[in-house]
Design a protein around this motif. Structure first.
Motif, PDB file in Angstrom:
ATOM      1  N   TYR A   1       3.749   5.171 -16.436  1.00  0.00           N
ATOM      2  CA  TYR A   1       2.926   4.315 -15.592  1.00  0.00           C
ATOM      3  C   TYR A   1       2.621   5.015 -14.268  1.00  0.00           C
ATOM      4  CZ  TYR A   1       4.995   1.108 -18.944  1.00  0.00           C
ATOM      5  OH  TYR A   1       5.420   0.501 -20.109  1.00  0.00           O
ATOM      6  N   HIS A   2       1.340   5.094 -13.940  1.00  0.00           N
ATOM      7  CA  HIS A   2       0.908   5.725 -12.698  1.00  0.00           C
ATOM      8  C   HIS A   2       0.111   4.711 -11.880  1.00  0.00           C
ATOM      9  CE1 HIS A   2      -0.347   9.016 -10.047  1.00  0.00           C
ATOM     10  NE2 HIS A   2      -1.558   8.453 -10.052  1.00  0.00           N
ATOM     11  N   VAL A   3       0.429   4.602 -10.597  1.00  0.00           N
ATOM     12  CA  VAL A   3      -0.202   3.625  -9.717  1.00  0.00           C
ATOM     13  C   VAL A   3      -1.236   4.325  -8.846  1.00  0.00           C
ATOM     14  CG1 VAL A   3       0.184   1.901  -7.910  1.00  0.00           C
ATOM     15  CG2 VAL A   3       1.894   2.225  -9.715  1.00  0.00           C
ATOM     16  N   THR A   4      -2.432   3.734  -8.769  1.00  0.00           N
ATOM     17  CA  THR A   4      -3.510   4.321  -7.984  1.00  0.00           C
ATOM     18  C   THR A   4      -4.166   3.259  -7.105  1.00  0.00           C
ATOM     19  OG1 THR A   4      -5.393   3.865  -9.451  1.00  0.00           O
ATOM     20  CG2 THR A   4      -4.022   5.772  -9.987  1.00  0.00           C
ATOM     21  N   GLU A   5      -5.032   3.742  -6.231  1.00  0.00           N
ATOM     22  CA  GLU A   5      -5.920   2.855  -5.496  1.00  0.00           C
ATOM     23  C   GLU A   5      -6.916   2.220  -6.470  1.00  0.00           C
ATOM     24  OE1 GLU A   5      -5.990   2.176  -2.030  1.00  0.00           O
ATOM     25  OE2 GLU A   5      -4.022   3.131  -2.172  1.00  0.00           O
TER      26      GLU A   5
ATOM     27  N   LEU B   1     -18.350  16.870  -5.241  1.00  0.00           N
ATOM     28  CA  LEU B   1     -17.378  16.137  -6.058  1.00  0.00           C
ATOM     29  C   LEU B   1     -17.307  14.656  -5.715  1.00  0.00           C
ATOM     30  CD1 LEU B   1     -14.502  18.765  -6.037  1.00  0.00           C
ATOM     31  CD2 LEU B   1     -16.171  18.343  -7.839  1.00  0.00           C
ATOM     32  N   GLY B   2     -17.785  14.278  -4.548  1.00  0.00           N
ATOM     33  CA  GLY B   2     -17.770  12.866  -4.176  1.00  0.00           C
ATOM     34  C   GLY B   2     -16.541  12.474  -3.374  1.00  0.00           C
ATOM     35  N   HIS B   3     -15.992  11.305  -3.688  1.00  0.00           N
ATOM     36  CA  HIS B   3     -14.977  10.667  -2.847  1.00  0.00           C
ATOM     37  C   HIS B   3     -13.703  10.420  -3.649  1.00  0.00           C
ATOM     38  CE1 HIS B   3     -13.432   7.921   0.267  1.00  0.00           C
ATOM     39  NE2 HIS B   3     -13.079   7.128  -0.722  1.00  0.00           N
ATOM     40  N   ILE B   4     -12.554  10.719  -3.048  1.00  0.00           N
ATOM     41  CA  ILE B   4     -11.263  10.358  -3.621  1.00  0.00           C
ATOM     42  C   ILE B   4     -10.367   9.842  -2.504  1.00  0.00           C
ATOM     43  CG2 ILE B   4     -11.372  12.076  -5.485  1.00  0.00           C
ATOM     44  CD1 ILE B   4      -9.295  13.717  -3.820  1.00  0.00           C
ATOM     45  N   VAL B   5      -9.236   9.258  -2.894  1.00  0.00           N
ATOM     46  CA  VAL B   5      -8.246   8.787  -1.918  1.00  0.00           C
ATOM     47  C   VAL B   5      -6.882   9.316  -2.330  1.00  0.00           C
ATOM     48  CG1 VAL B   5      -7.130   6.786  -0.871  1.00  0.00           C
ATOM     49  CG2 VAL B   5      -9.566   6.697  -1.428  1.00  0.00           C
ATOM     50  N   LEU B   6      -6.226  10.036  -1.416  1.00  0.00           N
ATOM     51  CA  LEU B   6      -4.845  10.466  -1.642  1.00  0.00           C
ATOM     52  C   LEU B   6      -3.911   9.294  -1.390  1.00  0.00           C
ATOM     53  CD1 LEU B   6      -4.779  13.924   0.211  1.00  0.00           C
ATOM     54  CD2 LEU B   6      -5.317  13.458  -2.193  1.00  0.00           C
ATOM     55  N   ASN B   7      -2.971   9.066  -2.304  1.00  0.00           N
ATOM     56  CA  ASN B   7      -2.019   7.976  -2.128  1.00  0.00           C
ATOM     57  C   ASN B   7      -1.195   8.168  -0.856  1.00  0.00           C
ATOM     58  OD1 ASN B   7      -2.702   6.539  -4.415  1.00  0.00           O
ATOM     59  ND2 ASN B   7      -1.132   7.472  -5.701  1.00  0.00           N
TER      60      ASN B   7
ATOM     61  N   ARG C   1       2.959  -5.834  -1.837  1.00  0.00           N
ATOM     62  CA  ARG C   1       2.564  -7.144  -2.365  1.00  0.00           C
ATOM     63  C   ARG C   1       1.159  -7.568  -1.944  1.00  0.00           C
ATOM     64  NH1 ARG C   1       8.110  -9.969  -0.460  1.00  0.00           N
ATOM     65  NH2 ARG C   1       9.539  -8.713  -1.735  1.00  0.00           N
ATOM     66  N   THR C   2       0.704  -7.103  -0.813  1.00  0.00           N
ATOM     67  CA  THR C   2      -0.596  -7.544  -0.312  1.00  0.00           C
ATOM     68  C   THR C   2      -1.712  -6.559  -0.644  1.00  0.00           C
ATOM     69  OG1 THR C   2      -0.182  -6.470   1.821  1.00  0.00           O
ATOM     70  CG2 THR C   2       0.498  -8.776   1.607  1.00  0.00           C
ATOM     71  N   ARG C   3      -1.412  -5.568  -1.487  1.00  0.00           N
ATOM     72  CA  ARG C   3      -2.385  -4.525  -1.783  1.00  0.00           C
ATOM     73  C   ARG C   3      -2.861  -4.609  -3.234  1.00  0.00           C
ATOM     74  NH1 ARG C   3       0.506   0.977  -0.264  1.00  0.00           N
ATOM     75  NH2 ARG C   3      -1.617   1.774  -0.597  1.00  0.00           N
ATOM     76  N   PRO C   4      -4.158  -4.623  -3.474  1.00  0.00           N
ATOM     77  CA  PRO C   4      -4.619  -4.491  -4.858  1.00  0.00           C
ATOM     78  C   PRO C   4      -4.344  -3.078  -5.344  1.00  0.00           C
ATOM     79  CG  PRO C   4      -6.472  -4.383  -3.339  1.00  0.00           C
ATOM     80  CD  PRO C   4      -5.264  -4.710  -2.504  1.00  0.00           C
ATOM     81  N   ARG C   5      -3.880  -2.951  -6.580  1.00  0.00           N
ATOM     82  CA  ARG C   5      -3.562  -1.640  -7.143  1.00  0.00           C
ATOM     83  C   ARG C   5      -4.033  -1.590  -8.590  1.00  0.00           C
ATOM     84  NH1 ARG C   5       0.204   0.681  -3.516  1.00  0.00           N
ATOM     85  NH2 ARG C   5      -0.395   2.627  -4.531  1.00  0.00           N
ATOM     86  N   ASP C   6      -4.283  -0.397  -9.043  1.00  0.00           N
ATOM     87  CA  ASP C   6      -4.538  -0.169 -10.463  1.00  0.00           C
ATOM     88  C   ASP C   6      -3.336   0.554 -11.055  1.00  0.00           C
ATOM     89  OD1 ASP C   6      -6.994  -1.326 -10.229  1.00  0.00           O
ATOM     90  OD2 ASP C   6      -8.154   0.481 -10.683  1.00  0.00           O
ATOM     91  N   VAL C   7      -2.952   0.149 -12.260  1.00  0.00           N
ATOM     92  CA  VAL C   7      -1.875   0.816 -12.987  1.00  0.00           C
ATOM     93  C   VAL C   7      -2.481   1.450 -14.240  1.00  0.00           C
ATOM     94  CG1 VAL C   7       0.309   0.547 -14.203  1.00  0.00           C
ATOM     95  CG2 VAL C   7      -0.132  -0.788 -12.133  1.00  0.00           C
ATOM     96  N   LEU C   8      -2.262   2.751 -14.375  1.00  0.00           N
ATOM     97  CA  LEU C   8      -2.716   3.488 -15.551  1.00  0.00           C
ATOM     98  C   LEU C   8      -1.520   3.714 -16.461  1.00  0.00           C
ATOM     99  CD1 LEU C   8      -4.865   6.196 -13.705  1.00  0.00           C
ATOM    100  CD2 LEU C   8      -5.570   3.921 -14.496  1.00  0.00           C
ATOM    101  N   VAL C   9      -1.661   3.332 -17.720  1.00  0.00           N
ATOM    102  CA  VAL C   9      -0.565   3.424 -18.688  1.00  0.00           C
ATOM    103  C   VAL C   9      -0.911   4.515 -19.710  1.00  0.00           C
ATOM    104  CG1 VAL C   9       0.883   2.144 -20.307  1.00  0.00           C
ATOM    105  CG2 VAL C   9      -0.216   0.933 -18.391  1.00  0.00           C
ATOM    106  N   PHE C  10       0.039   5.431 -19.897  1.00  0.00           N
ATOM    107  CA  PHE C  10      -0.201   6.590 -20.760  1.00  0.00           C
ATOM    108  C   PHE C  10       0.802   6.640 -21.906  1.00  0.00           C
ATOM    109  CE2 PHE C  10      -1.765   7.716 -16.554  1.00  0.00           C
ATOM    110  CZ  PHE C  10      -3.065   8.098 -16.856  1.00  0.00           C
ATOM    111  N   ASP C  11       0.359   7.220 -23.003  1.00  0.00           N
ATOM    112  CA  ASP C  11       1.224   7.443 -24.157  1.00  0.00           C
ATOM    113  C   ASP C  11       2.098   8.666 -23.895  1.00  0.00           C
ATOM    114  OD1 ASP C  11       1.683   6.865 -27.209  1.00  0.00           O
ATOM    115  OD2 ASP C  11       1.480   9.039 -26.995  1.00  0.00           O
TER     116      ASP C  11
END
Length: 213
Positions: free
Chosen positions: A14-18, A66-72, A122-132
């Protein structure tokens, strides 16, 4: 530790991103901070700051092609506390540089839930990426490591850490790893040195988590 050994115990990683980071991850890969700084042509004093100093907030980067990214961010880590728990002559800057050459995954839903349940998240929206795990480990096993601690946190009683904190999965069996750790530790994190450009081929699920407060 073979890919099969690791995946039998930890079938998903499980990896957590913006939020909304997946479009860029799918295009560029899931890459460590240092590789992203290479791609985005960040050099000099700014690069040294981003690689060797704590990031108290997410850091946006923009590139004309390359556009825009956000470092955690690295909010759970405090350099003063880190200095007191480092071994092998490492400095806080050394440890941060080590972290920035790796991509991190939680090895279980329990570890993920503890991280997301922390007050600062708790107050932050996050995306979780799940990998095999098996797919990822078979493709990138030589660069994959296991870790028994939350290597990016110094909250409460921070665990000691040093050059032996990360162990390549091919270095020893799971049984030998646990015996070396005194029979007490379990895998909390899995890391990937450098990252993976083909990460989309190992994705099994994307989750959007909304704030709970």
């Amino acid at each position: 530790m073979t890919p099969e050994d690791l995946s039998a115990r930890h079938p998903r990683l499980y990896h957590v991103t913006e939020p909304d980071a997946w479009a860029q991850i799918e295009k560029l890969g899931l890459l460590c901070t240092s590789r992203l700084l290479d791609l985005f042509e960040i050099e000099g004093a700014e690069r040294r700051r981003l690689e060797r100093r704590r990031r108290p907030a997410p850091v946006p980067l923009t590139h004309p092609r390359l556009g825009h990214i956000v470092l955690n961010d690295q909010m759970p880590l405090r350099e003063e506390a880190l200095e007191r728990c480092l071994d092998d002559g490492l400095t806080p800057g050394d440890w941060l540089a080590m972290l920035n050459t790796r991509v991190f995954f939680w090895a279980s839903e329990e570890g993920l839930a503890r991280m997301l349940g922390a007050r600062m998240n708790r107050t932050r929206p996050r995306d979780v990426l799940v990998f095999d795990t098996l797919s990822l480990a078979r493709a990138h096993g030589p660069y994959m490591e296991v870790c028994p601690i939350n290597s990016g946190s110094t909250i409460r009683r921070p665990a000691r850490r040093g050059l032996g904190t990360f162990t390549a999965i091919g270095e020893m069996s799971y049984r030998d790893w646990t015996q070396k750790r005194g029979g007490r530790d379990r895998v909390l994190e899995v890391t990937l040195k450098g990252g993976a450009e083909d990460i989309a081929s190992h994705l099994v699920e994307r989750r959007r988590l909304l704030p709970t407060e």
